[in-house]
Design a protein around this motif. Sequence first.
Motif, PDB file in Angstrom:
ATOM      1  N   MET A   1       0.923  -1.088  -0.080  1.00 46.02           N
ATOM      2  CA  MET A   1       0.085   0.088  -0.079  1.00 46.02           C
ATOM      3  C   MET A   1       0.816   1.103  -0.126  1.00 46.02           C
ATOM      4  SD  MET A   1      -3.135   1.043   2.500  1.00 46.02           S
ATOM      5  CE  MET A   1      -4.119   2.526   2.505  1.00 46.02           C
ATOM      6  N   THR A   2       0.694   2.380  -0.861  1.00 42.93           N
ATOM      7  CA  THR A   2       1.661   3.311  -1.017  1.00 42.93           C
ATOM      8  C   THR A   2       0.685   4.786  -0.541  1.00 42.93           C
ATOM      9  OG1 THR A   2       0.920   3.735  -3.328  1.00 42.93           O
ATOM     10  CG2 THR A   2       2.827   2.363  -2.853  1.00 42.93           C
ATOM     11  N   ALA A   3       1.279   5.681  -0.027  1.00 43.17           N
ATOM     12  CA  ALA A   3       0.743   6.698   0.238  1.00 43.17           C
ATOM     13  C   ALA A   3       0.131   7.776  -0.756  1.00 43.17           C
ATOM     14  CB  ALA A   3       1.542   7.748   1.096  1.00 43.17           C
ATOM     15  N   ASP A   4      -0.902   8.224  -0.664  1.00 40.19           N
ATOM     16  CA  ASP A   4      -1.301   9.275  -1.901  1.00 40.19           C
ATOM     17  C   ASP A   4      -0.335  10.318  -2.111  1.00 40.19           C
ATOM     18  OD1 ASP A   4      -3.691   7.923  -2.014  1.00 40.19           O
ATOM     19  OD2 ASP A   4      -4.894   8.994  -0.604  1.00 40.19           O
ATOM     20  N   ARG A   5      -0.110  10.759  -3.344  1.00 39.39           N
ATOM     21  CA  ARG A   5       0.744  11.597  -3.755  1.00 39.39           C
ATOM     22  C   ARG A   5       0.107  12.994  -3.298  1.00 39.39           C
ATOM     23  NH1 ARG A   5       4.881  10.929  -7.257  1.00 39.39           N
ATOM     24  NH2 ARG A   5       4.739   8.811  -8.178  1.00 39.39           N
ATOM     25  N   ALA A   6       0.795  13.924  -2.822  1.00 40.34           N
ATOM     26  CA  ALA A   6       0.529  15.347  -2.499  1.00 40.34           C
ATOM     27  C   ALA A   6      -0.079  16.194  -3.685  1.00 40.34           C
ATOM     28  CB  ALA A   6       1.516  16.069  -1.761  1.00 40.34           C
ATOM     29  N   PRO A   7      -1.289  16.953  -3.744  1.00 38.42           N
ATOM     30  CA  PRO A   7      -1.340  17.682  -4.699  1.00 38.42           C
ATOM     31  C   PRO A   7      -0.363  18.443  -5.094  1.00 38.42           C
ATOM     32  CG  PRO A   7      -2.661  18.467  -2.701  1.00 38.42           C
ATOM     33  CD  PRO A   7      -1.839  17.147  -2.577  1.00 38.42           C
ATOM     34  N   ALA A   8      -0.521  18.703  -6.696  1.00 37.78           N
ATOM     35  CA  ALA A   8       0.783  19.654  -7.150  1.00 37.78           C
ATOM     36  C   ALA A   8       0.371  21.132  -6.910  1.00 37.78           C
ATOM     37  CB  ALA A   8       0.719  19.634  -8.729  1.00 37.78           C
ATOM     38  N   PRO A   9       1.257  21.713  -6.310  1.00 38.11           N
ATOM     39  CA  PRO A   9       1.037  23.126  -5.645  1.00 38.11           C
ATOM     40  C   PRO A   9       0.618  24.192  -6.958  1.00 38.11           C
ATOM     41  CG  PRO A   9       3.436  22.850  -5.930  1.00 38.11           C
ATOM     42  CD  PRO A   9       2.839  21.546  -6.325  1.00 38.11           C
ATOM     43  N   ASP A  10       0.081  25.245  -6.712  1.00 39.89           N
ATOM     44  CA  ASP A  10      -0.131  26.468  -7.536  1.00 39.89           C
ATOM     45  C   ASP A  10       0.974  27.173  -7.890  1.00 39.89           C
ATOM     46  OD1 ASP A  10      -2.590  25.257  -8.303  1.00 39.89           O
ATOM     47  OD2 ASP A  10      -3.655  26.510  -6.532  1.00 39.89           O
ATOM     48  N   GLY A  11       1.297  27.469  -8.784  1.00 38.19           N
ATOM     49  CA  GLY A  11       2.408  28.541  -9.274  1.00 38.19           C
ATOM     50  C   GLY A  11       3.918  27.697  -9.127  1.00 38.19           C
ATOM     51  N   PRO A  12       4.797  28.533  -8.739  1.00 36.97           N
ATOM     52  CA  PRO A  12       6.162  27.691  -9.002  1.00 36.97           C
ATOM     53  C   PRO A  12       6.408  26.544  -7.745  1.00 36.97           C
ATOM     54  CG  PRO A  12       6.409  30.165  -8.921  1.00 36.97           C
ATOM     55  CD  PRO A  12       4.809  29.774  -8.460  1.00 36.97           C
ATOM     56  N   ASP A  13       7.403  25.642  -8.422  1.00 40.10           N
ATOM     57  CA  ASP A  13       7.322  24.683  -7.607  1.00 40.10           C
ATOM     58  C   ASP A  13       8.241  24.982  -6.277  1.00 40.10           C
ATOM     59  OD1 ASP A  13       8.227  22.021  -6.326  1.00 40.10           O
ATOM     60  OD2 ASP A  13       8.835  20.942  -8.175  1.00 40.10           O
ATOM     61  N   PRO A  14       7.810  24.690  -5.091  1.00 36.40           N
ATOM     62  CA  PRO A  14       8.884  25.257  -3.874  1.00 36.40           C
ATOM     63  C   PRO A  14      10.046  24.430  -4.075  1.00 36.40           C
ATOM     64  CG  PRO A  14       6.892  23.982  -3.192  1.00 36.40           C
ATOM     65  CD  PRO A  14       6.578  24.207  -4.694  1.00 36.40           C
ATOM     66  N   PHE A  15      10.154  23.006  -4.630  1.00 34.29           N
ATOM     67  CA  PHE A  15      11.280  22.446  -4.467  1.00 34.29           C
ATOM     68  C   PHE A  15      12.200  22.604  -5.824  1.00 34.29           C
ATOM     69  CE2 PHE A  15       8.617  20.017  -1.723  1.00 34.29           C
ATOM     70  CZ  PHE A  15       9.603  19.736  -0.526  1.00 34.29           C
ATOM     71  N   ASP A  16      11.927  23.588  -6.626  1.00 35.83           N
ATOM     72  CA  ASP A  16      12.925  24.281  -7.680  1.00 35.83           C
ATOM     73  C   ASP A  16      14.081  24.676  -6.894  1.00 35.83           C
ATOM     74  OD1 ASP A  16      14.247  24.730  -9.970  1.00 35.83           O
ATOM     75  OD2 ASP A  16      12.467  26.369 -10.555  1.00 35.83           O
ATOM     76  N   ALA A  17      15.002  23.992  -6.477  1.00 34.44           N
ATOM     77  CA  ALA A  17      15.922  24.679  -5.561  1.00 34.44           C
ATOM     78  C   ALA A  17      17.151  24.007  -5.923  1.00 34.44           C
ATOM     79  CB  ALA A  17      15.532  24.218  -4.165  1.00 34.44           C
ATOM     80  N   THR A  18      18.196  24.449  -4.960  1.00 37.48           N
ATOM     81  CA  THR A  18      19.682  23.767  -5.127  1.00 37.48           C
ATOM     82  C   THR A  18      20.110  23.271  -3.720  1.00 37.48           C
ATOM     83  OG1 THR A  18      20.244  25.617  -6.753  1.00 37.48           O
ATOM     84  CG2 THR A  18      22.087  24.578  -5.615  1.00 37.48           C
ATOM     85  N   MET A  19      20.411  22.050  -3.852  1.00 35.50           N
ATOM     86  CA  MET A  19      20.919  21.150  -3.018  1.00 35.50           C
ATOM     87  C   MET A  19      22.490  20.990  -2.950  1.00 35.50           C
ATOM     88  SD  MET A  19      19.612  17.333  -1.539  1.00 35.50           S
ATOM     89  CE  MET A  19      20.678  16.418  -2.646  1.00 35.50           C
TER      90      MET A  19
END
Length: 266
Positions: A1-19
Motif C-alpha cells: 500500500m502506498t501513500a497518496d501523492r500530495a497535490p501539485a502546488p499552484d504556481g512555482p514548484d517550491p522544490f525548484d531549488a539547489t541542494m
Amino acid sequence: MTADRAPAPDGPDPFDATMVPALPCQDVDELRDFWTSLGFEVTYRQLRPNPYVALRRGGVDLHYFGLDGLAPQDNFSTCLVVVEDTAPVFEAFAAGLRARYGRLPLTGFPRITRPRRRANAGGATGFSLVDPAGNWVRVMRRSPAAPVSGTDGDSSASAYGARPEGRLARALDDAVVQADSHGETAQARKILGGALRRAGDDADAADRVRALAYLAELAVRGGDPDAARAHLDELDALAGALDVGVRDAVGPVLAEAADLRAALPG
C-alpha cells in the motif's frame, strides 16, 4: 500500500531549488587549497566556532566542514556531479592535478579514475575524484532517468546499460564497476585477468587492448608496478600488430597507457 501523492502546488514548484553537499574533512584549508588548484573559488570560509569552507566552479558547489580525527581511508562520504560531457571536466581536473602533484595521482589521497562507461549507470560515462579527505566526488554524464512506476518501484534492473558483445568486453564492464564505482581494485583485477586468460588470442583485438590497458592501471592502483609493466609490455607487442582501423579506434587508450608507463617508478 502506498501513500497518496500530495497535490501539485499552484504556481512555482517550491522544490525548484539547489541542494549542496556538505562533506567532512580534518582540515578545511587543505581542501580549500586542493580545489582552488583545480579551478574552484572560495565563496565562504570560517574557522570558528566550527571550521567550514564553501567552494564553487560554474554550477558545482562543494562545502566542507571540519571533523577532528577523520582518516581518509575511513571516510565513506560521496556526492554526484552530473554534467553534459565528462571529458572536458576530467581534462580540467587532470591538468590541475598534474600541475599540483607533477603527475596524475591514481593511488592514495587524492586520486582520480579516468572517464569510462559505467554499466551500473545505464552505460553513461563517469569518473571519480577522491579528494584528500577521502570523499568520493563522482562525475557522471547526464542520461535520461529510468522510469519508475509508483513509489515502490525499483530502478536497479533498468539502471544497467545494454551489455556489450563479447565476454572480454563484458568482463571489462564488470571490472570498471568493481574498481571505479566500488573501489574494489583486487576484485576487478581478478575478474578481468581471468577473462583475459580465458579469451586468449581469440578475443577481439580492440577489447584486448582496452583490457590490458585497464589491467595495467589497476596494477598501479594496487601497488604492483612490476605487473603494470608486464601488462604494458604485452600491450605494446599487441599494438604493433594492430590493423590501422583498430589502432585508430583505440588510439586514446594507447595514449593513456603511454602516460601510465611514463609515470611508473624506476
